[in-house]
Write a protein that holds these residues in place. Structure first.
Motif, PDB file in Angstrom:
ATOM      1  N   HIS A 300       0.743  -1.347   0.038  1.00  0.00           N
ATOM      2  CA  HIS A 300       0.079  -0.135   0.110  1.00  0.00           C
ATOM      3  C   HIS A 300       0.742   1.195  -0.047  1.00  0.00           C
ATOM      4  O   HIS A 300       2.065   1.194  -0.018  1.00  0.00           O
ATOM      5  CB  HIS A 300      -1.008   0.079   1.348  1.00  0.00           C
ATOM      6  CG  HIS A 300      -0.476  -0.130   2.637  1.00  0.00           C
ATOM      7  ND1 HIS A 300       0.441   0.852   3.145  1.00  0.00           N
ATOM      8  CD2 HIS A 300      -0.257  -1.315   3.280  1.00  0.00           C
ATOM      9  CE1 HIS A 300       1.038   0.488   4.329  1.00  0.00           C
ATOM     10  NE2 HIS A 300       0.576  -0.781   4.428  1.00  0.00           N
ATOM     11  N   ALA A 301       0.328   2.518  -0.229  1.00  0.00           N
ATOM     12  CA  ALA A 301       0.966   3.557  -0.436  1.00  0.00           C
ATOM     13  C   ALA A 301       1.749   4.002   0.982  1.00  0.00           C
ATOM     14  O   ALA A 301       1.461   3.936   1.873  1.00  0.00           O
ATOM     15  CB  ALA A 301       0.211   4.741  -0.871  1.00  0.00           C
ATOM     16  N   VAL A 302       2.921   4.492   0.652  1.00  0.00           N
ATOM     17  CA  VAL A 302       3.916   4.833   1.930  1.00  0.00           C
ATOM     18  C   VAL A 302       3.636   6.388   1.769  1.00  0.00           C
ATOM     19  O   VAL A 302       4.720   7.198   1.263  1.00  0.00           O
ATOM     20  CB  VAL A 302       5.465   4.532   1.614  1.00  0.00           C
ATOM     21  CG1 VAL A 302       6.047   5.102   2.866  1.00  0.00           C
ATOM     22  CG2 VAL A 302       5.354   3.016   1.373  1.00  0.00           C
ATOM     23  N   ASP A 303       2.535   7.120   2.219  1.00  0.00           N
ATOM     24  CA  ASP A 303       2.245   8.341   2.031  1.00  0.00           C
ATOM     25  C   ASP A 303       1.666   9.040   3.363  1.00  0.00           C
ATOM     26  O   ASP A 303       1.270  10.133   3.341  1.00  0.00           O
ATOM     27  CB  ASP A 303       1.112   8.412   1.015  1.00  0.00           C
ATOM     28  CG  ASP A 303      -0.331   7.794   1.291  1.00  0.00           C
ATOM     29  OD1 ASP A 303      -0.101   7.208   2.422  1.00  0.00           O
ATOM     30  OD2 ASP A 303      -1.092   8.003   0.592  1.00  0.00           O
ATOM     31  N   ARG A 304       1.826   8.412   4.563  1.00  0.00           N
ATOM     32  CA  ARG A 304       1.120   9.163   5.645  1.00  0.00           C
ATOM     33  C   ARG A 304       2.374   9.971   6.234  1.00  0.00           C
ATOM     34  O   ARG A 304       3.286   9.636   6.561  1.00  0.00           O
ATOM     35  CB  ARG A 304       0.769   8.056   6.722  1.00  0.00           C
ATOM     36  CG  ARG A 304      -0.270   7.283   6.396  1.00  0.00           C
ATOM     37  CD  ARG A 304      -1.673   7.965   6.049  1.00  0.00           C
ATOM     38  NE  ARG A 304      -1.697   7.940   4.828  1.00  0.00           N
ATOM     39  CZ  ARG A 304      -2.998   8.710   4.038  1.00  0.00           C
ATOM     40  NH1 ARG A 304      -3.954   9.188   5.061  1.00  0.00           N
ATOM     41  NH2 ARG A 304      -3.103   8.916   2.974  1.00  0.00           N
ATOM     42  N   SER A 305       2.059  11.034   6.354  1.00  0.00           N
ATOM     43  CA  SER A 305       2.969  12.262   6.818  1.00  0.00           C
ATOM     44  C   SER A 305       2.821  12.460   8.261  1.00  0.00           C
ATOM     45  O   SER A 305       3.845  12.919   9.134  1.00  0.00           O
ATOM     46  CB  SER A 305       2.632  13.675   6.261  1.00  0.00           C
ATOM     47  OG  SER A 305       1.612  14.206   6.571  1.00  0.00           O
ATOM     48  N   LEU A 351       6.185  -1.085  14.498  1.00  0.00           N
ATOM     49  CA  LEU A 351       7.037  -1.491  13.423  1.00  0.00           C
ATOM     50  C   LEU A 351       6.302  -1.438  11.959  1.00  0.00           C
ATOM     51  O   LEU A 351       6.861  -1.031  10.871  1.00  0.00           O
ATOM     52  CB  LEU A 351       7.685  -2.628  14.087  1.00  0.00           C
ATOM     53  CG  LEU A 351       8.646  -2.972  15.254  1.00  0.00           C
ATOM     54  CD1 LEU A 351       9.053  -4.049  15.482  1.00  0.00           C
ATOM     55  CD2 LEU A 351       9.777  -1.744  15.061  1.00  0.00           C
ATOM     56  N   SER A 352       5.212  -2.161  11.924  1.00  0.00           N
ATOM     57  CA  SER A 352       4.570  -2.111  10.735  1.00  0.00           C
ATOM     58  C   SER A 352       4.204  -0.857  10.142  1.00  0.00           C
ATOM     59  O   SER A 352       4.325  -0.482   9.176  1.00  0.00           O
ATOM     60  CB  SER A 352       3.227  -3.078  10.917  1.00  0.00           C
ATOM     61  OG  SER A 352       3.711  -4.332  11.275  1.00  0.00           O
ATOM     62  N   TRP A 356       4.352   2.303   6.335  1.00  0.00           N
ATOM     63  CA  TRP A 356       3.254   3.162   6.070  1.00  0.00           C
ATOM     64  C   TRP A 356       3.460   4.888   5.884  1.00  0.00           C
ATOM     65  O   TRP A 356       2.835   5.546   5.626  1.00  0.00           O
ATOM     66  CB  TRP A 356       2.052   2.939   6.972  1.00  0.00           C
ATOM     67  CG  TRP A 356       0.789   3.393   6.431  1.00  0.00           C
ATOM     68  CD1 TRP A 356      -0.019   3.676   5.204  1.00  0.00           C
ATOM     69  CD2 TRP A 356      -0.397   3.695   7.218  1.00  0.00           C
ATOM     70  NE1 TRP A 356      -1.214   3.917   5.183  1.00  0.00           N
ATOM     71  CE2 TRP A 356      -1.719   4.171   6.654  1.00  0.00           C
ATOM     72  CE3 TRP A 356      -0.750   3.796   8.641  1.00  0.00           C
ATOM     73  CZ2 TRP A 356      -2.643   4.288   7.232  1.00  0.00           C
ATOM     74  CZ3 TRP A 356      -1.972   4.104   9.644  1.00  0.00           C
ATOM     75  CH2 TRP A 356      -3.005   4.426   8.481  1.00  0.00           C
ATOM     76  N   MET A 357       4.498   5.079   6.566  1.00  0.00           N
ATOM     77  CA  MET A 357       5.084   6.563   6.873  1.00  0.00           C
ATOM     78  C   MET A 357       5.892   6.732   5.985  1.00  0.00           C
ATOM     79  O   MET A 357       7.091   6.320   5.415  1.00  0.00           O
ATOM     80  CB  MET A 357       5.667   6.669   8.296  1.00  0.00           C
ATOM     81  CG  MET A 357       5.903   8.068   8.639  1.00  0.00           C
ATOM     82  SD  MET A 357       6.132   8.082  10.468  1.00  0.00           S
ATOM     83  CE  MET A 357       7.459   6.776  10.591  1.00  0.00           C
ATOM     84  N   ARG A 358       5.690   8.088   5.206  1.00  0.00           N
ATOM     85  CA  ARG A 358       6.547   8.615   4.303  1.00  0.00           C
ATOM     86  C   ARG A 358       8.086   8.928   4.903  1.00  0.00           C
ATOM     87  O   ARG A 358       7.953   9.470   5.981  1.00  0.00           O
ATOM     88  CB  ARG A 358       5.912   9.524   3.600  1.00  0.00           C
ATOM     89  CG  ARG A 358       5.785  10.877   4.316  1.00  0.00           C
ATOM     90  CD  ARG A 358       5.366  12.205   3.603  1.00  0.00           C
ATOM     91  NE  ARG A 358       4.166  12.066   2.683  1.00  0.00           N
ATOM     92  CZ  ARG A 358       3.527  13.110   2.199  1.00  0.00           C
ATOM     93  NH1 ARG A 358       3.931  14.386   2.432  1.00  0.00           N
ATOM     94  NH2 ARG A 358       2.443  12.948   1.599  1.00  0.00           N
ATOM     95  N   PRO A 359       8.989   9.278   4.194  1.00  0.00           N
ATOM     96  CA  PRO A 359      10.324   9.788   4.706  1.00  0.00           C
ATOM     97  C   PRO A 359       9.923  11.210   5.114  1.00  0.00           C
ATOM     98  O   PRO A 359       9.426  11.935   4.486  1.00  0.00           O
ATOM     99  CB  PRO A 359      11.324   9.797   3.614  1.00  0.00           C
ATOM    100  CG  PRO A 359      10.635   8.573   2.736  1.00  0.00           C
ATOM    101  CD  PRO A 359       9.168   8.798   2.638  1.00  0.00           C
ATOM    102  N   GLY A 360      10.652  11.493   6.426  1.00  0.00           N
ATOM    103  CA  GLY A 360      10.514  12.710   7.029  1.00  0.00           C
ATOM    104  C   GLY A 360       8.991  12.901   7.853  1.00  0.00           C
ATOM    105  O   GLY A 360       8.796  13.896   8.399  1.00  0.00           O
TER     106      GLY A 360
END
Length: 691
Positions: A300-305, A351-352, A356-360
Motif C-alpha cells: 500500500h502507499a507509503v504516504d502518511r505524513s 514497526l509495521s 506506511w509512513m513517508r520519509p520525513g
C-alpha cells in the motif's frame, strides 16, 4: 471537561430511541434526537460506552404510545438539520431547578422560557397542555417542530425550503438500523439497555482485544506534538487502530480542518468501523474495515505524513501466533528487526506502521511505559534509536489515573522518520500534561542505545534514585526467585472452600493456595496442624492426575464441573499442553512470597514480602522465593532463622525499589523476578551462595 467549550454547529441527525435498539413495541420509554457536532467530538470519551453519542432527550418515562407516534412525526419533519451556532454557543451546566406547575392532581415541569414560548407561539398555557389529549398533543408537536424549523439558526439552502446538510459519505451495504445498534448511550444504566454487556463482560472484551481508549487530554497532547513536528505542508494522517476516531478529532481541533488533506484509519471490527465512518461522514476520515497488521502484508502507499496511534495492548498469550508470523517475517526483511515471540501486540503495530509512513514523516504513539524496560521492548528501543530520530518520551504522572478503563502508565512517544545523528538528544519528561511537564531531562541517543532500561532516564522525582548499595547480600544469591504458579485459567481452576465442599472434592485433588495479598493482613501466614493456612479466606487449586471417568466414580459433581471447562480456557497455551487439563505443574510451597505489583504505601512499609509457614502454593500474582541448598543448610544449622531472613527482606530500602521498579498508573509499581534478584538485604555476615 465540557463546560465553557464553544460550539460552532449542532446537527440534529435523527429522532431515535434507546428502547431495545430498534424495538417494534407500540410504546416507547425514551425519545431523543441523535446529534452530531464535530466541534466537540474530540470530547467524546466514554470508556464504558465506547460508541456513545451526543443527544437531546425529548422523553424519558413510562412506556408511551404517544412517544412512538411522536418519533414518527419528528422523523417526517426534523431529520438532518444543521444549527449554525457560529461559535456563539457555549456548553454550560443547567443548575436552576425547573418549576413544577400543578393543576388538580396533575402536574407539569416547565421553565419560564418554555412557558412563554408555548403561550406566545402556540397559544397554550400549562393548564391547557395538561388537558390535551393524545391526538392534540401530536398536533402540538408538529406545530412546535414547524416553528423550530423556521428559526434563523437553521441553515436553509437557497433553492429549497428544507434545510440541507453537506453531503454525507455513504457506506456501501450498511445494514438497516446499524447506528441504533452500535451507537450506545452515555448515561443509561446497564440494566436499562437490553443486550448491553455487563461491566465484567465489557472488561473481558477489552482484555481480549487489548483496547484502551485515549482520554481527550492525551489525544490533544498527541495532536499538538504531531503538528509541532510536522512540516508546513498538508497533513496526511494515519491511525492504524482508529477506534471511534478520537485522535482524528483531536487533530482537527489542533490543526484545523483545512490543514488535513486526508486521513485514513484502520479498524478490524466491522461494526465499529461502520459506526466510526458514520460519525465522521462529513470529514476527511476514511475508515478501512480491516486488520492493520494483515493489511501491512499487502503493498500500500507509503504516504502518511503523520501517524497518531494508540495501538492495542495485547499480551502474547492472547495473540494468534500464526497470523503474526507473516508480519514478523515482513518486518525482518524490511527493517532488519524481528519482534521477540513474547512481544506485546503494540510492538508489531509501531514497526509495521513504519512501512506506511513517508520519509520525513512524524509518528506520535501512546504506549505503556513498560516498553522502556522489558525484554521484548528491546526491539522497539532498537527501532527508536537506530531507524528513526526519537524526539521525546513523556510519561504521564502515575498519581493521576487518566485511563478510566485500564491500569497502565501511559507514555507519549514522538519521532521523525529520518536517520538519527550521533549528536541527537531525546527529551524525557514527566507530569500530568506533555505540553507542560513537571520535570524533564535530555538524554543522548548513543547512551540510550547501550542501556538495558530507559527507566532511569525518566525524571520520576525531583531527585534521581540512588544506585543500589554494594553492601549486603543479593536476594538471588540465597534464593531461587521465579513467578508463582500459572494455571492458565484461575477463574476455573481456583475454587473457594464453599465450592469445594459443594462439589465433594477429595483433599488429594486440590491444594491450598494463598489468596490475594489484601486478605493477608499481618504479612505472616500461620499454619494449622495439617499445614493449612490460618486465614479468613483459603482458596483451592484443582490438581489431579486422574482421568475424569475415575474422578466421576468418587466425586460425580466434581467430574461434571471438570467437563464444563470453558472453551477459551481449554484452548489456552498452558492448558492445551497438559495431559489432563487440570494437572498443574509441580511446585513446592514457598517459604517467602513477594507481591509483584503494589502501591507505594505497601512498598515503603516492607509489606510486599510475606512469610508463608503453611503448605499453601502461590499463584502468579506473587513471586516465590525458595531457599537455595546452602541457605537451607544455614537455617538447619542455626546460622540464620527464617524469621531473621523475613525481617531482613522487609528492611530493603525504598530507593532500591525505585531504582529497579516498573511504574504503572495509580502509583502502582511492578517488580520483575530479575529485578527482585538484584535487591540487596542487610545481611553482611553470611557469604553468598555459590549455587
Amino acid at each position: 471537561m465540557y463546560e465553557g467549550f464553544k460550539v460552532d454547529d449542532l446537527t440534529i441527525a435523527e429522532p431515535t430511541t434507546f428502547d431495545a435498539f430498534g424495538t417494534t413495541e407500540p410504546a416507547l420509554k425514551t425519545l431523543l434526537f441523535r446529534c452530531e457536532s464535530e466541534s466537540i467530538e474530540h470530547l467524546s470519551y466514554r470508556p464504558r460506552f465506547t460508541d456513545s453519542f451526543f443527544h437531546l432527550t425529548v422523553y424519558d418515562g413510562p412506556r408511551s404510545i404517544l412517544a412512538r407516534q411522536a418519533m414518527g412525526a419528528l422523523r417526517d419533519q426534523m431529520t438532518g438539520y444543521l444549527l449554525d451556532l457560529r461559535g456563539t454557543a457555549t456548553i454550560s451546566r443547567i443548575r436552576p431547578a425547573v418549576p413544577r406547575i400543578t393543576v388538580g392532581e396533575q402536574w407539569i415541569y416547565m421553565t419560564d422560557e418554555a412557558r412563554r414560548f408555548a403561550a406566545n407561539r402556540l397559544g397554550l398555557t400549562p393548564e391547557d397542555m395538561i388537558g390535551l389529549g393524545a391526538s392534540e398533543r401530536l398536533v402540538a408537536i408538529r406545530e412546535l417542530t414547524s416553528l423550530l424549523m423556521a428559526s434563523h439558526d437553521i441553515v436553509v439552502s437557497e433553492d429549497s425550503s428544507r434545510p440541507q446538510l453537506k453531503p454525507f459519505r455513504h457506506l456501501e451495504h450498511e445494514p438497516q438500523g446499524l447506528a441504533a445498534q452500535f451507537l450506545q448511550p452515555s448515561f443509561w444504566h446497564d440494566s436499562e439497555i437490553p443486550g448491553q454487556p455487563s461491566e465484567a463482560e465489557e472488561k473481558a472484551m477489552r482484555r481480549a482485544t487489548g483496547t484502551v481508549l485515549t482520554p481527550p487530554e492525551i489525544a490533544l497532547d498527541m495532536a499538538f506534538e504531531g503538528v509541532q513536528l510536522h512540516d508546513d505542508g498538508p497533513i496526511f494522517m494515519g491511525d492504524p487502530a482508529v477506534g471511534t476516531g478520537l485522535l482524528y478529532a483531536a487533530l482537527k481541533n489542533v490543526a484545523g480542518e483545512a490543514r488535513i488533506a486526508h486521513a485514513e484509519g484502520f479498524e478490524r471490527d466491522t461494526a465499529r468501523a461502520l459506526a466510526t465512518a458514520r460519525r465522521w461522514r462529513r470529514g476527511d476520515l476514511e475508515v478501512v474495515a480491516r486488520d492493520f497488521l494483515q493489511a501491512s502484508l499487502s503493498q500500500h502507499a507509503v504516504d502518511r505524513s503523520l501517524i497518531l496511534a494508540n495501538p492495542p495492548y495485547l499480551r502474547y498469550e492472547k495473540q494468534d501466533r500464526e497470523e503474526l508470523h507473516a508480519v514478523s517475517e515482513l518486518l525482518r526483511s524490511k527493517l532488519g528487526i524481528t519482534p521477540p515471540p513474547r512481544s506485546n501486540l503494540y510492538v508489531h503495530f509501531i514497526l509495521s506502521a513504519h512501512l506506511w509512513m513517508r520519509p520525513g514523516g512524524v509518528g506520535v504513539w501512546l504506549l505503556p511505559a513498560e516498553f522502556m524496560n522489558t525484554g521484548y521492548g528491546r526491539a522497539l528501543r532498537e527501532y527508536l534509536t537506530q531507524q528513526v530520530t526519537l524526539v521525546s518520551v513523556h510519561v504521564y504522572s502515575d498519581s493521576e489515573l487518566m485511563f478510566d478503563n485500564a491500569r497502565v502508565a501511559p507514555t507519549l512517544v514522538a519521532f521523525k522518520n529520518v536517520a538519527p545523528s550521533e549528536e541527537a538528544t531525546v527529551r524525557f519528561s514527566f507530569g500530568s500534561r506533555a505540553r507542560t511537564p513537571q520535570r524533564l531531562r535530555l538524554v543522548d541517543v548513543p547512551l540510550l542505545r547501550i542501556s538495558a532500561s530507559w527507566d532511569p532516564y525518566v525524571p520520576w522525582r525531583e531527585a534521581e534514585p540512588s544506585p543500589p548499595p554494594s553492601e549486603g547480600v543479593q536476594i538471588g544469591d540465597i534464593f531461587h526467585v521465579r513467578r508463582g504458579l500459572a494455571t492458565g485459567g484461575n477463574a476455573f481452576f481456583v475454587i473457594s472452600t464453599a465450592l469445594k465442599n459443594e462439589l465433594g472434592v477429595p483433599d488429594r485433588w486440590v491444594k491450598p493456595v494463598l489468596p490475594k495479598s489484601r486478605f493477608i493482613e499481618s504479612g505472616i501466614v500461620e499454619a494449622d496442624a495439617d499445614g493449612l493456612p490460618i486465614l479468613p479466606r483459603v482458596d483451592w487449586l484443582i490438581d489431579s492426575g486422574e482421568p475424569v471417568d475415575r474422578v466421576k466414580e468418587e466425586a460425580p459433581q466434581f467430574a461434571a464441573y471438570l467437563r464444563e471447562v470453558p472453551a477459551a480456557v481449554a484452548r489456552g497455551y498452558l492448558v492445551r499442553r497438559r495431559g489432563y487439563i487440570y494437572r498443574q505443574e509441580n511446585l513446592e510451597s514457598p517459604m517467602f512470597v513477594f507481591v509483584s505489583m503494589a502501591r507505594a504505601a505497601r512498598t515503603s512499609s516492607g509489606g510486599r514480602f510475606i512469610y508463608n509457614k503453611s503448605r499453601a502454593l502461590a499463584l502468579n500474582n506473587y513471586h516465590v522465593l525458595i531457599p537455595k541448598a546452602r541457605t537451607l543448610q544455614w537455617i538447619e544449622s542455626g546460622i540464620v532463622t527464617p524469621t531473621a531472613l523475613y525481617e531482613a527482606l522487609r528492611c530493603i530500602s525504598v530507593e532500591q525499589y525505585d531504582f529497579v521498579g516498573r511504574r504503572h498508573a495509580s502509583a502502582l509499581m511492578k517488580i520483575e523476578p530479575g529485578a527482585l534478584r538484584s535487591l540487596r538485604i542487610p545481611i553482611v555476615d553470611i557469604p553468598p551462595s555459590e549455587g
